[in-house]
Write a protein that holds these residues in place. Structure first.
Motif, PDB file in Angstrom:
ATOM      1  N   GLY A  42       5.823  27.517 -16.923  1.00  0.00           N
ATOM      2  CA  GLY A  42       6.571  26.632 -17.937  1.00  0.00           C
ATOM      3  C   GLY A  42       6.327  25.194 -17.494  1.00  0.00           C
ATOM      4  N   THR A  43       5.109  24.984 -17.077  1.00  0.00           N
ATOM      5  CA  THR A  43       4.910  23.345 -17.017  1.00  0.00           C
ATOM      6  C   THR A  43       3.939  22.996 -18.322  1.00  0.00           C
ATOM      7  OG1 THR A  43       4.993  23.553 -14.536  1.00  0.00           O
ATOM      8  CG2 THR A  43       3.541  21.605 -15.592  1.00  0.00           C
ATOM      9  N   THR A  44       4.653  22.041 -19.227  1.00  0.00           N
ATOM     10  CA  THR A  44       3.804  21.657 -20.311  1.00  0.00           C
ATOM     11  C   THR A  44       3.029  20.380 -20.012  1.00  0.00           C
ATOM     12  OG1 THR A  44       6.057  20.952 -21.060  1.00  0.00           O
ATOM     13  CG2 THR A  44       5.292  23.086 -22.034  1.00  0.00           C
ATOM     14  N   THR A  45       3.528  19.692 -19.234  1.00  0.00           N
ATOM     15  CA  THR A  45       2.499  18.392 -18.938  1.00  0.00           C
ATOM     16  C   THR A  45       2.228  18.321 -17.532  1.00  0.00           C
ATOM     17  OG1 THR A  45       3.776  17.012 -20.704  1.00  0.00           O
ATOM     18  CG2 THR A  45       2.931  15.843 -18.643  1.00  0.00           C
ATOM     19  N   LEU A  46       1.030  18.177 -17.407  1.00  0.00           N
ATOM     20  CA  LEU A  46       0.497  17.745 -15.852  1.00  0.00           C
ATOM     21  C   LEU A  46       0.041  16.539 -15.794  1.00  0.00           C
ATOM     22  CD1 LEU A  46      -2.026  20.821 -15.401  1.00  0.00           C
ATOM     23  CD2 LEU A  46       0.244  20.505 -14.343  1.00  0.00           C
ATOM     24  N   THR A  47       0.111  15.896 -14.470  1.00  0.00           N
ATOM     25  CA  THR A  47      -0.288  14.499 -14.085  1.00  0.00           C
ATOM     26  C   THR A  47      -1.277  14.722 -12.894  1.00  0.00           C
ATOM     27  OG1 THR A  47       1.749  13.829 -14.633  1.00  0.00           O
ATOM     28  CG2 THR A  47       0.312  12.215 -13.460  1.00  0.00           C
ATOM     29  N   SER A  48      -2.573  14.501 -12.973  1.00  0.00           N
ATOM     30  CA  SER A  48      -3.573  15.112 -12.108  1.00  0.00           C
ATOM     31  C   SER A  48      -4.313  13.987 -11.726  1.00  0.00           C
ATOM     32  CB  SER A  48      -4.493  16.188 -12.680  1.00  0.00           C
ATOM     33  OG  SER A  48      -5.267  16.673 -11.506  1.00  0.00           O
ATOM     34  N   PHE A  49      -4.718  13.988 -10.288  1.00  0.00           N
ATOM     35  CA  PHE A  49      -5.814  13.295  -9.714  1.00  0.00           C
ATOM     36  C   PHE A  49      -6.996  14.120 -10.107  1.00  0.00           C
ATOM     37  CE2 PHE A  49      -4.416  10.176  -6.424  1.00  0.00           C
ATOM     38  CZ  PHE A  49      -2.945  10.285  -6.850  1.00  0.00           C
ATOM     39  N   CYS A  50      -8.212  13.780 -10.695  1.00  0.00           N
ATOM     40  CA  CYS A  50      -9.539  14.546 -10.689  1.00  0.00           C
ATOM     41  C   CYS A  50     -10.194  14.173  -9.505  1.00  0.00           C
ATOM     42  CB  CYS A  50     -10.144  14.189 -11.977  1.00  0.00           C
ATOM     43  SG  CYS A  50      -9.060  14.291 -13.609  1.00  0.00           S
ATOM     44  N   THR A  51     -11.707  14.353  -9.613  1.00  0.00           N
ATOM     45  CA  THR A  51     -12.448  13.814  -8.514  1.00  0.00           C
ATOM     46  C   THR A  51     -13.287  12.637  -8.740  1.00  0.00           C
ATOM     47  OG1 THR A  51     -14.214  15.303  -9.173  1.00  0.00           O
ATOM     48  CG2 THR A  51     -12.750  16.419  -7.990  1.00  0.00           C
ATOM     49  N   ILE A  52     -14.104  12.381  -7.836  1.00  0.00           N
ATOM     50  CA  ILE A  52     -14.752  11.076  -8.003  1.00  0.00           C
ATOM     51  C   ILE A  52     -15.628  11.186  -9.344  1.00  0.00           C
ATOM     52  CG2 ILE A  52     -14.879  10.009  -5.589  1.00  0.00           C
ATOM     53  CD1 ILE A  52     -18.073  10.653  -5.961  1.00  0.00           C
ATOM     54  N   HIS A  53     -16.052  12.286  -9.598  1.00  0.00           N
ATOM     55  CA  HIS A  53     -17.042  12.836 -10.954  1.00  0.00           C
ATOM     56  C   HIS A  53     -16.467  12.438 -12.066  1.00  0.00           C
ATOM     57  CE1 HIS A  53     -17.514  15.426  -7.185  1.00  0.00           C
ATOM     58  NE2 HIS A  53     -18.742  14.863  -7.202  1.00  0.00           N
ATOM     59  N   PRO A  54     -17.006  11.617 -12.920  1.00  0.00           N
ATOM     60  CA  PRO A  54     -16.624  11.533 -14.301  1.00  0.00           C
ATOM     61  C   PRO A  54     -16.304  12.934 -15.013  1.00  0.00           C
ATOM     62  CG  PRO A  54     -18.099   9.711 -13.979  1.00  0.00           C
ATOM     63  CD  PRO A  54     -18.159  10.747 -12.693  1.00  0.00           C
TER      64      PRO A  54
ATOM     65  N   GLY B 232      -3.905  11.682 -16.448  1.00  0.00           N
ATOM     66  CA  GLY B 232      -5.083  12.032 -15.198  1.00  0.00           C
ATOM     67  C   GLY B 232      -6.129  10.792 -15.096  1.00  0.00           C
ATOM     68  N   GLY B 233      -6.759  10.984 -14.186  1.00  0.00           N
ATOM     69  CA  GLY B 233      -8.016   9.888 -13.914  1.00  0.00           C
ATOM     70  C   GLY B 233      -8.991  10.295 -13.044  1.00  0.00           C
ATOM     71  N   LYS B 234     -10.063   9.445 -13.005  1.00  0.00           N
ATOM     72  CA  LYS B 234     -10.989   9.667 -11.870  1.00  0.00           C
ATOM     73  C   LYS B 234     -10.625   9.271 -10.697  1.00  0.00           C
ATOM     74  CE  LYS B 234     -14.602   7.044 -10.288  1.00  0.00           C
ATOM     75  NZ  LYS B 234     -15.440   7.468  -9.287  1.00  0.00           N
TER      76      LYS B 234
ATOM     77  N   ARG C 180      -7.321   7.132  -4.511  1.00  0.00           N
ATOM     78  CA  ARG C 180      -6.700   7.976  -4.049  1.00  0.00           C
ATOM     79  C   ARG C 180      -5.560   7.478  -3.420  1.00  0.00           C
ATOM     80  NH1 ARG C 180      -9.535  12.939  -3.110  1.00  0.00           N
ATOM     81  NH2 ARG C 180      -7.915  14.491  -2.516  1.00  0.00           N
ATOM     82  N   PHE C 181      -6.001   6.748  -2.194  1.00  0.00           N
ATOM     83  CA  PHE C 181      -5.001   6.015  -1.023  1.00  0.00           C
ATOM     84  C   PHE C 181      -5.899   5.012  -0.548  1.00  0.00           C
ATOM     85  CE2 PHE C 181      -4.700   9.013   2.854  1.00  0.00           C
ATOM     86  CZ  PHE C 181      -5.829   9.452   2.607  1.00  0.00           C
ATOM     87  N   SER C 182      -5.020   3.955  -0.058  1.00  0.00           N
ATOM     88  CA  SER C 182      -5.517   3.142   0.646  1.00  0.00           C
ATOM     89  C   SER C 182      -6.606   3.309   1.707  1.00  0.00           C
ATOM     90  CB  SER C 182      -4.698   2.214   1.621  1.00  0.00           C
ATOM     91  OG  SER C 182      -3.798   1.584   0.394  1.00  0.00           O
TER      92      SER C 182
END
Ligand SMILES: [Zn+2]
Length: 423
Positions: free
Chosen positions: A121-133, A152-154, A196-198
């Motif tokens: 039932g999740t229609t929107t995701l907000t994701s970290f991808c990996t370092i790879h384009p 999303g983003g790299k 990703r984080f500091s």
């Protein structure tokens, strides 16, 4: 006993229209209802009357769930045992994320993640991808195929990560810029600049990404903040002149209204003040916080400061793809802090709250005119265990709460994305 209440336009005959005036022989009710129990109709008539009399018999139509923070590359390693944050990253996460330079693998996991999300039932995701384009292309392509609104983003990391998962300040800037120019605003895609984080970014990289955000201020920015005590101590050792964890972002141009800060559990007063001042959004990831042993997010305390808060699975640090299970964990964390979240507050966080965090209020996570038709139907009696509790419900909140606490993908009766059913 499971009850089903069908609501809609109904036609009932009371007499034979060949013998009587046909207009007196039937009733058409534009807002009628039929209650079904054990294969038999047990009541029929006004939908409003039946709704009031039988709150346990209803499905619930709501906006699709909006997951405001997750890591699609961790889908295949969800529920990995026995580590806290830093060891968990090194042991499980980084080896798996190293595989996403392979486009075919990234495509497979991105598609799998989207299908699991929709099934829950999740229609929107907000994701970290990996370092790879390639991992970013795979993610946005999989979402476009399904017409899903996603963010999303790299993921950028130039230190404290394996060789296979490190970029540089310059390549992080260049790759992120190329990807956001390619994807941001294309169809239903939104790009988020993603350190990703500091601990895994040098000050140079944070500066470069802060510059990129100032050049593209309509993009979102997502990262992690103050998840665990060991992590916070590490940040202090890596940034000895920083006033606090948030300052490692703030002093490099990475604090703003369009910033999304995941976890934000162990905040200092100055950090809370600054987050409130700039209108930044926090993302509560309760199954992750209990699974990795991080701590108890202060939902009510931060809401009292009018800091926008979204809700998220944080897959695979989170232990479930289900926003229902995520709401249950938010409830449990609230209880451990001495405050019980009402079902309406939990549902708001999973839909409107997350949409607000993503600056998409009124577009997604919203059941109202003007919103995209990302809609789900919840079956409030989806398992025998839930159904027997639901049968005692006295109102709709009492009918919904067992599904929040005990429900999973079996409770998702229907999913519509941009006005079309998904199955
Ligand atoms: Zn995360």
């Amino acid at each position: 006993m499971t009850k089903h209440l069908l609501l809609g336009q109904t036609l009932q005959f009371h007499a034979n229209p060949l013998h009587d005036d046909w207009q007196n022989a039937c009733t058409v009710d534009s807002a009628g209802g039929v209650l079904i129990e054990a294969g038999r109709i047990t009541a029929a008539g006004s939908g409003a009357d039946l709704r009031t009399a039988h709150p346990d018999g209803q499905n619930l139509i709501t906006a699709g769930f909006v997951d405001a923070h997750m890591h699609y590359p961790q889908t295949a390693m969800i529920a990995s045992w026995g580590k806290q944050l830093i060891d968990w990253l090194n042991t499980y996460t980084f080896p798996e994320e190293s595989r996403f330079g392979d486009k075919a693998y990234a495509d497979m996991i991105a598609g799998r993640t989207m299908d699991l999300a929709l099934a829950h039932g999740t229609t929107t995701l907000t994701s970290f991808c990996t370092i790879h384009p390639t991992s970013v292309d795979a993610y946005f392509e999989a979402a476009a195929t399904r017409n899903m609104a996603v963010v999303g983003g790299k993921t950028c990391m130039d230190r404290n990560a394996p060789d296979t998962l490190r970029d540089t300040a310059q390549s992080a800037y260049d790759d992120s810029k190329a990807l956001l120019e390619k994807w941001h605003g294309r169809g239903r895609a939104t790009y988020a600049i993603t350190p990703r984080f500091s601990p895994t970014s040098t000050p140079d990289q944070l500066n470069a990404l802060g510059s990129l955000w100032s050049e593209h201020p309509d993009c979102l920015m997502q990262t992690h903040l103050s998840e665990q005590h060991d992590e916070i101590a590490w940040v202090k050792s890596l940034f000895p002149t920083a006033r606090d964890y948030l300052d490692t972002y703030e002093s490099h141009g990475l604090l703003g209204a369009r910033g999304l800060y995941g976890h934000a559990i162990h905040l200092e007063p100055r950090e809370i003040d600054r987050l409130a001042d700039v209108g930044a959004a926090l993302v509560h990831c309760p199954t992750s916080n209990t699974f990795i042993g991080s701590g108890l997010f202060d939902t009510f305390g931060l809401a009292a400061r009018h800091i926008r808060t979204g809700l998220a699975t944080d897959t695979g640090g989170g232990s479930s793809f289900s926003m229902l299970r995520t709401m249950a964990a938010a409830y449990e964390i609230g209880q451990l802090r001495g405050t019980a979240l009402h079902p309406s507050q939990l549902m708001w966080l999973a839909t409107e709250g997350s949409a607000q965090a993503l600056h998409m209020s009124g577009q997604i996570g919203h059941l109202g005119a003007g919103a995209m038709a990302d809609i789900i139907v919840l079956d409030l009696a989806s398992t025998p265990a839930i159904a027997q509790r639901n049968a005692r419900a006295t109102d709709i909140w009492d009918a919904l709460f067992p599904t929040i606490m005990m429900g999973d993908d079996r409770a998702i009766a229907d999913v519509w994305v941009a006005g079309k059913p998904t199955a």
